[in-house]
Design a protein around this motif. Structure first.
Motif, PDB file in Angstrom:
ATOM      1  N   ASP A 195       2.491  19.006 -32.723  1.00 18.36           N
ATOM      2  CA  ASP A 195       2.724  20.347 -33.274  1.00 18.36           C
ATOM      3  C   ASP A 195       1.526  20.766 -34.120  1.00 18.36           C
ATOM      4  O   ASP A 195       0.933  19.951 -34.839  1.00 18.36           O
ATOM      5  N   THR A 196       1.178  22.046 -34.055  1.00 15.60           N
ATOM      6  CA  THR A 196       0.005  22.559 -34.780  1.00 15.60           C
ATOM      7  C   THR A 196       0.387  23.842 -35.505  1.00 15.60           C
ATOM      8  O   THR A 196       0.961  24.762 -34.906  1.00 15.60           O
ATOM      9  N   VAL A 222      -5.473  21.643 -30.580  1.00 16.36           N
ATOM     10  CA  VAL A 222      -4.190  20.983 -30.349  1.00 16.36           C
ATOM     11  C   VAL A 222      -4.482  19.552 -29.902  1.00 16.36           C
ATOM     12  O   VAL A 222      -5.216  19.341 -28.929  1.00 16.36           O
TER      13      VAL A 222
END
Length: 319
Positions: A195-196, A222
């Motif tokens: 997750d970013t 990512v």
């Protein structure tokens, strides 16, 4: 009279020896190698992941000594040859069911309970001879091994892979027919995405005064972690709040207050195409970073200051 009696006894003895030299074939029902293998990814090559066997099948009983010819027919339509490998002291042709499947090697194991033999199997037809000792029984078994390929691997759905037929006594005797049904399930995913969260810096309304203007672009990566290298990857980006969105502008979340502006995603300096898959190339072992950027983009309507949030979901598919 005495001489005639001895002659008759000698003749009977010869007949008994002739009857004993014939092979008595047992009837063998079709056998199955039935194995669905589940294993973790292994980076090193030629590590045993699992094996399937059809169990020892009795071929002959009450055999006299002699030589028997065996015809082999190995038919696996999905298999393609990869390379020769050394395994447990023997050289085998190794095959793949698809370009990222485990490697499969096969052997025909047979014995007459006093001598044991093992024969690596190759696709196609071949024959060999076995010397039967005075021990009166012969048994055989098909064994299929799944080995790590030393690179990217993907699962193989369970199903019928092929057949191995061994006809003993040169086609005039018993047939040992084995159907191989196997699968391979990789317990560890090939690649995982992290997750970013990206925070764009605030911009003034003047920076977005013109129609279709952009402002505040920020680059980010990512992280994708792969446990296998050499696997073809396809990536896909979708709008998390509207799966049908196309283009590159993300739909605002329900808590967004700004109007007349959207968050736009870019990849390689160009706007992305949401909902459209693209070829990322081959995976590499460990962490790799996929570059993106995000920016504010002016859209039709009144420009109302506030906060704006967009969300995207990225997926990776393996070929």
């Amino acid at each position: 009279m005495k001489r005639s009696f001895n002659t008759a006894a000698s003749s009977l003895l010869l007949l008994a020896m002739a009857a004993g030299s014939a092979y008595a074939c047992t009837a063998t029902a079709p056998k199955i190698v039935d194995k669905d293998i589940s294993a973790d990814y292994v980076a090193a090559p030629l590590v045993l992941l699992g094996e399937g066997r059809d169990g020892l099948t009795r071929i002959f009983e009450n055999c006299a000594s002699g030589t028997v010819e065996v015809d082999l027919d190995v038919d696996f339509p999905q298999f393609t040859f990869v390379r020769m490998v050394d395994f447990q002291g023997s050289s085998y042709p190794a095959y793949q069911a698809h370009r990222s499947s485990p490697l499969f090697i096969m052997k025909y194991s047979y014995n007459n309970y006093s001598n044991h033999y093992e024969r690596p199997l190759a696709l196609g037809s071949s024959s060999f001879r076995i010397r039967i000792s005075t021990n009166p029984r012969v048994a055989a078994e098909v064994i299929v091994y799944a080995l790590s390929r030393g690179g990217g691997m993907l699962s193989l759905p369970y199903g019928e892979l092929g057949t191995i037929k061994a006809t003993w006594n040169g086609g005039a005797g018993v047939t040992h027919l084995t159907t191989v049904r196997m699968g391979f399930q990789l317990r560890t995913p090939t690649c995982m995405l992290s997750d970013t969260l990206v925070d764009l810096d605030p911009v003034s309304a003047e920076a977005l005064a013109s129609p279709s203007s952009h402002a505040g672009e920020k680059a980010f990566d990512v992280r994708m972690t792969c446990v296998a290298s050499g696997v073809s990857l396809n990536l896909n980006l979708a709008d998390a709040n509207n799966a049908g969105t196309t283009g590159s502008l993300l739909s605002p979340t329900a808590d967004s207050s700004a109007q007349g502006v959207r968050v736009q995603l870019l990849h390689g300096g160009s706007p992305v195409s949401l909902g459209r898959e693209w070829d990322h190339g081959l995976s590499s072992y460990g962490d790799q970073y996929i570059p993106f950027s995000a920016r504010y983009t002016r859209v039709p309507g009144d420009l109302v200051p506030g906060s704006i949030t967009g969300q995207a979901v990225m997926t990776v598919d393996y070929n």
